[in-house]
Design an enzyme around this catalytic site. Structure first.
Site, short mmCIF file in Angstrom:
data_model
loop_
_atom_site.label_atom_id
_atom_site.label_comp_id
_atom_site.label_asym_id
_atom_site.label_seq_id
_atom_site.Cartn_x
_atom_site.Cartn_y
_atom_site.Cartn_z
N CYS A 101 5.56 22.00 -11.40
CA CYS A 101 4.50 22.09 -12.41
C CYS A 101 3.16 22.55 -11.83
O CYS A 101 2.19 22.70 -12.58
CB CYS A 101 4.34 20.76 -13.13
N HIS B 83 0.81 -1.22 0.00
CA HIS B 83 0.00 0.00 0.00
C HIS B 83 0.84 1.26 0.00
O HIS B 83 0.37 2.33 0.38
CB HIS B 83 -0.97 -0.02 1.19
N ASN C 290 -2.60 -12.59 16.02
CA ASN C 290 -3.46 -11.39 16.03
C ASN C 290 -4.20 -11.30 17.35
O ASN C 290 -4.48 -12.30 18.00
CB ASN C 290 -4.48 -11.46 14.89
P1 NAD Z 1 -6.75 -3.62 10.51
O1 NAD Z 1 -6.84 -2.30 11.16
O2 NAD Z 1 -7.85 -4.08 9.62
O3 NAD Z 1 -6.56 -4.79 11.59
C1 NAD Z 1 -5.59 -4.75 12.57
C2 NAD Z 1 -5.75 -6.02 13.43
O4 NAD Z 1 -4.65 -6.07 14.34
C3 NAD Z 1 -7.02 -6.01 14.30
O5 NAD Z 1 -7.59 -7.30 14.29
C4 NAD Z 1 -6.49 -5.67 15.69
O6 NAD Z 1 -7.29 -6.19 16.74
C5 NAD Z 1 -5.13 -6.32 15.64
N1 NAD Z 1 -4.13 -5.75 16.55
C6 NAD Z 1 -4.04 -4.45 16.97
N2 NAD Z 1 -2.95 -4.29 17.73
C7 NAD Z 1 -2.34 -5.51 17.81
C8 NAD Z 1 -1.16 -5.97 18.45
N3 NAD Z 1 -0.38 -5.17 19.17
N4 NAD Z 1 -0.82 -7.29 18.30
C9 NAD Z 1 -1.60 -8.13 17.58
N5 NAD Z 1 -2.74 -7.74 16.95
C10 NAD Z 1 -3.09 -6.43 17.05
O7 NAD Z 1 -5.36 -3.64 9.77
P2 NAD Z 1 -4.97 -4.16 8.34
O8 NAD Z 1 -5.47 -5.54 8.17
O9 NAD Z 1 -3.55 -3.88 8.18
O10 NAD Z 1 -5.78 -3.21 7.34
C11 NAD Z 1 -5.73 -1.83 7.48
C12 NAD Z 1 -5.27 -1.09 6.23
O11 NAD Z 1 -5.00 0.22 6.62
C13 NAD Z 1 -3.97 -1.63 5.69
O12 NAD Z 1 -4.24 -2.02 4.40
C14 NAD Z 1 -2.98 -0.47 5.76
O13 NAD Z 1 -2.65 -0.04 4.46
C15 NAD Z 1 -3.66 0.66 6.41
N6 NAD Z 1 -3.11 1.11 7.72
C16 NAD Z 1 -1.77 1.15 7.92
C17 NAD Z 1 -1.24 1.56 9.14
C18 NAD Z 1 0.26 1.57 9.32
O14 NAD Z 1 0.98 1.74 8.36
N7 NAD Z 1 0.76 1.38 10.54
C19 NAD Z 1 -2.09 1.91 10.18
C20 NAD Z 1 -3.49 1.87 9.96
C21 NAD Z 1 -3.97 1.44 8.72
ZN ZN Z 2 4.70 18.32 -10.78
#
Ligand code: NAD
Ligand code: ZN
Length: 253
Positions: free
Chosen positions: A157, A121, A220
């Site tokens: 630009c 992403h 998770n």
């Molecule tokens: P999600 O938010 O859908 O799910 C996160 C999962 O992790 C949840 O089930 C939550 O309960 C669990 N969780 C939270 N803290 C935890 C821990 N310390 N240990 C274990 N489990 C834990 O996340 P996703 O599936 O990555 O989807 C979210 C989308 O949003 C991604 O595609 C991403 O691009 C983006 N995003 C990125 C960031 C980042 O870069 N840190 C943060 C938020 C969202």
């Molecule tokens: Zn430009």
């Protein structure tokens, strides 16, 4: 030790081409909120307001996006014990690659080399002009926001600037997807960490490896949409489980 963790260690022992698949949950212990967890961003913000289409058509959406980036702490976050455990696995020669949905750059900040990280992403650390493609550090753009430009445009630009992340309604980077699937085809075990495994096509990556019959472990806190497909689900915090898992696997080599 937790029975599920013991099972995971047993199933992954002796594997040397492990694939890690990480989501927002691996970074919550670095202070970055996830999207769908109990304190997730979606409990406060409507994702429909942050589509790619909205971003390119609405100056107000861009202003809000840069203001949120500035206050999110994403740029300044530091890696945690879970990110470091993956670096230890790589140093021991057990980790083939880490495919991440995260945009925070914390795998590389922890010390994983760029060629071992596939960012599905994109990354928040770079920004680009949507017209001429000019690419710059996001810190430069945020400095302009700080100085009073609430919707900064390209210095060359005049085009719209956007962080190099995949927004809703935006194409996935093709090369990164292809690479992730190729890695899934070669892995001898797959560990999904901190993801609800509900955002596709990204969530197809661990499934693709598991479909070849290699062990599939999920770490998770809370349910994921693929719990029933995993060989073992370890319920717990990434910052506790990953260091224990990595130490046991490295100790077994
Ligand atoms: P999600 O938010 O859908 O799910 C996160 C999962 O992790 C949840 O089930 C939550 O309960 C669990 N969780 C939270 N803290 C935890 C821990 N310390 N240990 C274990 N489990 C834990 O996340 P996703 O599936 O990555 O989807 C979210 C989308 O949003 C991604 O595609 C991403 O691009 C983006 N995003 C990125 C960031 C980042 O870069 N840190 C943060 C938020 C969202
Ligand atoms: Zn430009």
């Amino acid at each position: 030790m937790d029975g599920a963790l013991e099972t995971a260690i047993r199933m992954l022992s002796g594997k040397r081409r492990l694939l890690a698949f990480t989501g927002a949950g691996i970074s919550t212990e670095s202070g970055i909120p996830d999207f769908r967890g109990p304190d997730g961003v979606w409990t406060r913000i409507d994702p429909k307001e942050f589509t790619y289409r909205r971003y390119v058509t609405s100056a107000e959406t861009r202003r809000r996006s840069w203001a949120m980036r500035k206050s999110s702490g994403l740029i300044d976050a530091r890696p945690n014990a879970a990110h470091r455990a993956l670096v230890d696995l790589a140093a021991a020669g057990l980790l083939a690659a880490c495919v991440t949905q995260n945009i925070d750059g914390l795998h590389q900040a922890a010390g994983l080399s760029d060629d071992l990280v596939v960012e599905l992403h994109g990354t928040v650390h770079r920004s680009r002009c949507l017209d001429c493609g000019d690419d710059m550090p996001t810190t430069e753009v945020l400095a302009r926001v700080e100085a009073g430009e609430d919707d900064p445009h390209c210095a060359d630009c005049g085009g719209i600037l956007k962080a190099a992340v995949v927004s809703f309604g935006e194409m996935m980077p093709r090369a990164a997807m292809d690479r992730a699937f190729a890695l899934a085809d070669e892995a001898d075990g797959v560990v999904a960490i901190g993801s609800t495994l509900s955002v596709y096509p990204a969530a197809d990556v661990p499934v693709r490896a598991a479909a070849r019959g290699v062990p599939y472990v999920i770490v998770n806190r809370g349910d994921t949409e693929q719990d029933r497909w995993a060989d073992v689900k370890v319920e717990g915090s990434a910052g506790d489980v990953l260091p224990a898992l990595a130490a046991a696997l490295i100790g077994a080599t």
